[in-house]
Design an enzyme around this catalytic site. Sequence first.
Site, mmCIF file in Angstrom:
data_model
loop_
_atom_site.group_PDB
_atom_site.id
_atom_site.type_symbol
_atom_site.label_atom_id
_atom_site.label_comp_id
_atom_site.label_asym_id
_atom_site.label_seq_id
_atom_site.Cartn_x
_atom_site.Cartn_y
_atom_site.Cartn_z
ATOM 1 N N GLY A 8 1.337 -1.444 -0.064
ATOM 2 C CA GLY A 8 0.046 -0.376 -0.178
ATOM 3 C C GLY A 8 0.579 1.452 -0.070
ATOM 4 N N GLY A 13 1.703 4.745 3.745
ATOM 5 C CA GLY A 13 2.728 4.756 3.410
ATOM 6 C C GLY A 13 3.736 4.838 2.709
ATOM 7 C CB VAL A 86 -4.052 -2.356 1.881
ATOM 8 C CG1 VAL A 86 -3.023 -3.068 1.411
ATOM 9 C CG2 VAL A 86 -5.344 -2.676 2.235
ATOM 10 C CB THR A 88 -9.901 0.148 6.296
ATOM 11 O OG1 THR A 88 -8.982 0.895 6.319
ATOM 12 C CG2 THR A 88 -9.209 -1.674 6.383
ATOM 13 C CB CYS A 272 -9.295 9.190 9.421
ATOM 14 S SG CYS A 272 -8.147 7.588 8.156
ATOM 15 C CG PHE A 273 -11.472 12.723 12.330
ATOM 16 C CD1 PHE A 273 -10.648 11.802 12.922
ATOM 17 C CD2 PHE A 273 -11.695 14.052 12.631
ATOM 18 C CE1 PHE A 273 -9.543 12.683 13.172
ATOM 19 C CE2 PHE A 273 -10.381 14.668 13.255
ATOM 20 C CZ PHE A 273 -9.666 13.665 14.011
ATOM 21 C CE LYS A 335 -4.967 18.547 7.795
ATOM 22 N NZ LYS A 335 -4.124 18.192 9.437
HETATM 23 N N1 NAI Z 1 -4.616 9.317 5.708
HETATM 24 C C1 NAI Z 1 -4.249 9.453 6.733
HETATM 25 O O1 NAI Z 1 -4.066 10.408 7.179
HETATM 26 C C2 NAI Z 1 -4.249 8.275 7.706
HETATM 27 C C3 NAI Z 1 -4.634 7.011 7.662
HETATM 28 N N2 NAI Z 1 -4.761 5.706 8.319
HETATM 29 C C4 NAI Z 1 -5.044 4.445 7.827
HETATM 30 O O2 NAI Z 1 -4.296 4.501 7.092
HETATM 31 C C5 NAI Z 1 -4.638 2.740 5.966
HETATM 32 C C6 NAI Z 1 -4.169 3.664 4.794
HETATM 33 O O3 NAI Z 1 -4.721 4.618 4.287
HETATM 34 P P1 NAI Z 1 -4.376 5.314 3.297
HETATM 35 O O4 NAI Z 1 -2.744 5.297 3.217
HETATM 36 O O5 NAI Z 1 -4.669 6.734 3.700
HETATM 37 O O6 NAI Z 1 -5.106 4.714 1.845
HETATM 38 P P2 NAI Z 1 -4.809 5.215 0.173
HETATM 39 O O7 NAI Z 1 -6.029 4.741 -0.112
HETATM 40 O O8 NAI Z 1 -3.797 6.310 0.150
HETATM 41 O O9 NAI Z 1 -3.827 3.687 0.192
HETATM 42 C C7 NAI Z 1 -4.263 2.552 -0.237
HETATM 43 C C8 NAI Z 1 -3.229 2.194 -0.977
HETATM 44 O O10 NAI Z 1 -3.649 0.595 -1.198
HETATM 45 C C9 NAI Z 1 -3.492 0.314 -2.053
HETATM 46 N N3 NAI Z 1 -4.049 -1.391 -2.327
HETATM 47 C C10 NAI Z 1 -4.967 -2.118 -2.133
HETATM 48 N N4 NAI Z 1 -5.099 -3.002 -1.826
HETATM 49 C C11 NAI Z 1 -3.436 -3.552 -2.418
HETATM 50 C C12 NAI Z 1 -3.312 -5.015 -2.220
HETATM 51 N N5 NAI Z 1 -4.134 -6.244 -2.079
HETATM 52 N N6 NAI Z 1 -2.098 -4.932 -2.655
HETATM 53 C C13 NAI Z 1 -0.749 -3.851 -2.717
HETATM 54 N N7 NAI Z 1 -1.691 -2.323 -2.797
HETATM 55 C C14 NAI Z 1 -2.853 -2.439 -2.323
HETATM 56 C C15 NAI Z 1 -4.066 1.011 -3.149
HETATM 57 O O11 NAI Z 1 -3.633 0.702 -3.813
HETATM 58 C C16 NAI Z 1 -3.492 2.587 -2.240
HETATM 59 O O12 NAI Z 1 -2.807 2.465 -3.443
HETATM 60 C C17 NAI Z 1 -6.282 3.217 5.606
HETATM 61 O O13 NAI Z 1 -6.799 2.077 7.057
HETATM 62 C C18 NAI Z 1 -6.301 5.080 6.546
HETATM 63 O O14 NAI Z 1 -7.623 4.257 7.452
HETATM 64 C C19 NAI Z 1 -4.187 5.969 9.017
HETATM 65 C C20 NAI Z 1 -3.806 7.690 9.859
HETATM 66 C C21 NAI Z 1 -3.678 8.149 9.089
HETATM 67 O O1 UGA Z 2 -6.505 8.055 11.155
HETATM 68 C C1 UGA Z 2 -6.251 8.660 10.138
HETATM 69 O O2 UGA Z 2 -6.433 9.288 9.082
HETATM 70 C C2 UGA Z 2 -5.352 10.401 11.069
HETATM 71 O O3 UGA Z 2 -6.740 11.457 11.481
HETATM 72 C C3 UGA Z 2 -7.114 12.821 11.725
HETATM 73 O O4 UGA Z 2 -5.718 13.357 10.402
HETATM 74 P P1 UGA Z 2 -6.774 13.858 8.923
HETATM 75 O O5 UGA Z 2 -8.172 13.651 8.929
HETATM 76 O O6 UGA Z 2 -5.088 14.406 8.284
HETATM 77 O O7 UGA Z 2 -6.430 15.732 9.728
HETATM 78 P P2 UGA Z 2 -6.615 16.894 10.910
HETATM 79 O O8 UGA Z 2 -5.796 17.563 11.217
HETATM 80 O O9 UGA Z 2 -7.278 15.859 12.564
HETATM 81 O O10 UGA Z 2 -8.009 17.486 10.473
HETATM 82 C C4 UGA Z 2 -9.327 16.569 10.352
HETATM 83 C C5 UGA Z 2 -10.562 17.519 9.713
HETATM 84 O O11 UGA Z 2 -10.593 18.137 11.168
HETATM 85 C C6 UGA Z 2 -10.355 19.473 10.596
HETATM 86 N N1 UGA Z 2 -10.792 20.636 11.695
HETATM 87 C C7 UGA Z 2 -9.244 19.453 12.389
HETATM 88 C C8 UGA Z 2 -9.004 20.394 13.843
HETATM 89 C C9 UGA Z 2 -10.376 20.931 14.124
HETATM 90 O O12 UGA Z 2 -9.389 22.182 15.415
HETATM 91 N N2 UGA Z 2 -11.130 22.173 14.230
HETATM 92 C C10 UGA Z 2 -11.414 21.252 12.459
HETATM 93 O O13 UGA Z 2 -12.110 21.223 11.857
HETATM 94 C C11 UGA Z 2 -9.452 19.909 10.059
HETATM 95 O O14 UGA Z 2 -10.006 20.638 8.822
HETATM 96 C C12 UGA Z 2 -10.084 18.293 8.888
HETATM 97 O O15 UGA Z 2 -11.150 18.746 8.108
HETATM 98 C C13 UGA Z 2 -5.660 12.544 12.798
HETATM 99 O O16 UGA Z 2 -5.549 13.873 13.605
HETATM 100 C C14 UGA Z 2 -4.668 11.483 12.984
HETATM 101 O O17 UGA Z 2 -4.145 12.048 14.238
HETATM 102 C C15 UGA Z 2 -5.186 10.369 12.472
HETATM 103 O O18 UGA Z 2 -4.041 9.697 12.645
#
Ligand code: NAI
Ligand code: UGA
Length: 478
Positions: A8, A13, A86, A88, A272-273, A335
Site C-alpha cells: 500500500g 505507506g 492498504v 480500509t 478517517c474520522f 484541510k
Molecule cells: N490518510 C491518513 O492520514 C491516515 C490513514 N490511516 C489508515 O491507513 C490506511 C491507509 O490509508 P491511506 O494511505 O490514506 O490509503 P490510500 O488509499 O492512500 O492507500 C492505500 C493503497 O493500498 C493499495 N492497495 C490496496 N489493496 C492492495 C493490495 N492487495 N496489494 C497492494 N496494494 C494494495 C491501493 O492501491 C492504495 O494505493 C487506512 O486504513 C487508513 O484508515 C491511518 C492514519 C492516517
Molecule cells: O487516522 C487518520 O487518518 C488521522 O486522522 C486525523 O488526521 P487528518 O484527518 O489527516 O487531519 P486533521 O488535522 O485531524 O483534520 C481532520 C479534519 O478536522 C478538521 N479540524 C481539525 C481541527 C480543528 O480544530 N477543527 C477542525 O475542523 C480539519 O479541517 C479536517 O477537516 C488525525 O489527526 C490523525 O491523528 C490520524 O492519524
Amino acid sequence: MVKICCIGAGYVGGPTMAVIALKCPEIEVAVVDISVPRINAWNSDQLPIFEPGLDEVVKQCRGKNLFFSTDVEKHVSEADIVFVSVNTPTKTCGLGAGKAADLTYWESAARMIADVSKSSKIVVEKSTVPVKTAEAIEKILTHNSKGISFQILSNPEFLAEGTAIINLLNPDRVLIGGRETLKGKEAIQMLEDVYAHWVPKDRIICTNLWSAELSKLAANAFLAQRISSVNAMSALCEATGADITQVSYAVGKDARIGPKFLNASVGFGGSCFQKDILNLVYICECNGLPVVANYWKQVIKLNDYQKTRFVNQVVSSMFNTVADKKITVLGFAFKKDTGDTRESPAIDVCKGLLGDKAQLSIYDPQVSEDQIKRDLSMSKFDWDHPAHLQPPSPIAIEKVRVVRDAYEATKDAHALCILTEWEEFRTLDYKRIYENMQKPAFVFDGRNIVNVKRLRKIGFIVYSIGKPLDAWHHGKPE
Ligand SMILES: NC(=O)C1=CN([C@@H]2O[C@H](COP(=O)(O)OP(=O)(O)OC[C@H]3O[C@@H](n4cnc5c(N)ncnc54)[C@H](O)[C@@H]3O)[C@@H](O)[C@H]2O)C=CC1
Ligand SMILES: O=C(O)[C@H]1O[C@H](OP(=O)(O)OP(=O)(O)OC[C@H]2O[C@@H](n3ccc(=O)[nH]c3=O)[C@H](O)[C@@H]2O)[C@H](O)[C@@H](O)[C@@H]1O
C-alpha cells in the site's frame, strides 16, 4: 540486512516508509502497490501525494534503501517485516453497509502474504482496522502457512495529512500491540528496534493486540468529538452573540482540556474520522452496546448538521435562493497543505448549493478539476477510495466551473464560501475582490480565517462560523 516491505503506497505507506528508510540506512525498505500509476509517480519527480517535506525525504533515500515497486509478491516474499497499509474504507453494500470497515483489500493482502511466503515473517497492521482484526488475519495466515510462522503486530499510524513528515519524525507516541507470548514479545522487540533509531524509548508504547487496535479508533473518535463539541458551541455562539474563538481560547486554557483541536469549522473531513467512528459504532452495536454506539453516532450527526447549517446560512442570507447565482468556493481539500479531498466538507456543501441550483466557481491550489468533478458526481463512501479505484469522472457537471486562480473565481460572483483554510486565502486582496463582485457581496467563512471587521468595512456581508452575526443574518431559519 533487515528487509521491510509495505503493501500500500498511499498517504500512510509512502511517507511512513520514507521516514523509516531515512532513519534506518541499514534497513532496505520496499513499498509496493497494485496501482501502476501510483508506483510510477513515486518513482518520478511528481509524487502522487502533496505533503510538505516529503519530496526531500524521498529524494534522499530513493534508489538507496527505499524502493517503490509493483512487484508485490517478490518484495513480500523477501521481507522480514511486512507492513500492511492498504485502504480500509466504509462498506458500501451488504452486511454493515454504511458503517462497517470494508476489509476486502486487507484480506486479499493477507491471502497473498500467505501464498508467497517461504520464510517466517512479522506482519504489521498499519491500516486502521476494527478491533479483533488481527485474530482474523492470523487465521488466514496460519491456515495456509506451510509450517512458516507469522507474528501479527498492530502498529496503528497517528500522522495527520499536511504535517505527516513532522508527525513521523517527532511522534507523540508509537504504539505497538502484539501477542503476550514469547514469540509475540520477540516480534514487538524487533519492531521497537526499528523505531528506536529515532523515537525516544519512553514514547514507544507496547500493549496487547486489542488495546493497540482499539486505541487507534478511540484516538480518532476523541479528536473528532472535540471538533463536534466546538462546532455545537459555534451554533450556540451565533444564537447568543458569544464568539467561538474567544470561547475556545478560554476553554482551552484549562490545562486539563488544552488548546489544540478547538477550531470551529464547517465540519471535519478527511478519509478517517467519519469512517473510523462509523466503524466504532458498528463494533459497539455488534457487541450489544447500543447506548455507547449512539453516543459516538452523535459526533457524526453533529458534523452533518454543521455542514447543512452552513448551506442553509448561505441560502437564507441570499434571499432564500441561490438559483443561477454565481457562488465562489475557495478551497476544496479537507484541510490545508494537502490535495486530499476524501470526505471533504466542501463536497457536501457544494452538493447542497447545487441542490439549490447555484452556479459554482471552485478554486483550490492543490486539487485538480478532474478530482473535484469526480467528487461531486460520486455517491457517498465511493470517494473514500484512492483515485485509481474510483469511478471515472463525468465529462462535465452542469453549473460547476473549476478555475486556477482565486481572483478569476470570484469575478462577478454573488458570494464566496471559504471551505479550506489555505494560507493564501488569508492574504487575498479582498478590496479588489469586492469591487469585482455583484452587490450585495457576501462572504461565508467556513474556517474563520478572514478578518470579519475589515471585510465588513470594505462592504461585504460576512458570516463567520460561531461569530456574532451582523444585522443581515438575524432571523434566519435553521
Ligand atoms: N490518510 C491518513 O492520514 C491516515 C490513514 N490511516 C489508515 O491507513 C490506511 C491507509 O490509508 P491511506 O494511505 O490514506 O490509503 P490510500 O488509499 O492512500 O492507500 C492505500 C493503497 O493500498 C493499495 N492497495 C490496496 N489493496 C492492495 C493490495 N492487495 N496489494 C497492494 N496494494 C494494495 C491501493 O492501491 C492504495 O494505493 C487506512 O486504513 C487508513 O484508515 C491511518 C492514519 C492516517
Ligand atoms: O487516522 C487518520 O487518518 C488521522 O486522522 C486525523 O488526521 P487528518 O484527518 O489527516 O487531519 P486533521 O488535522 O485531524 O483534520 C481532520 C479534519 O478536522 C478538521 N479540524 C481539525 C481541527 C480543528 O480544530 N477543527 C477542525 O475542523 C480539519 O479541517 C479536517 O477537516 C488525525 O489527526 C490523525 O491523528 C490520524 O492519524
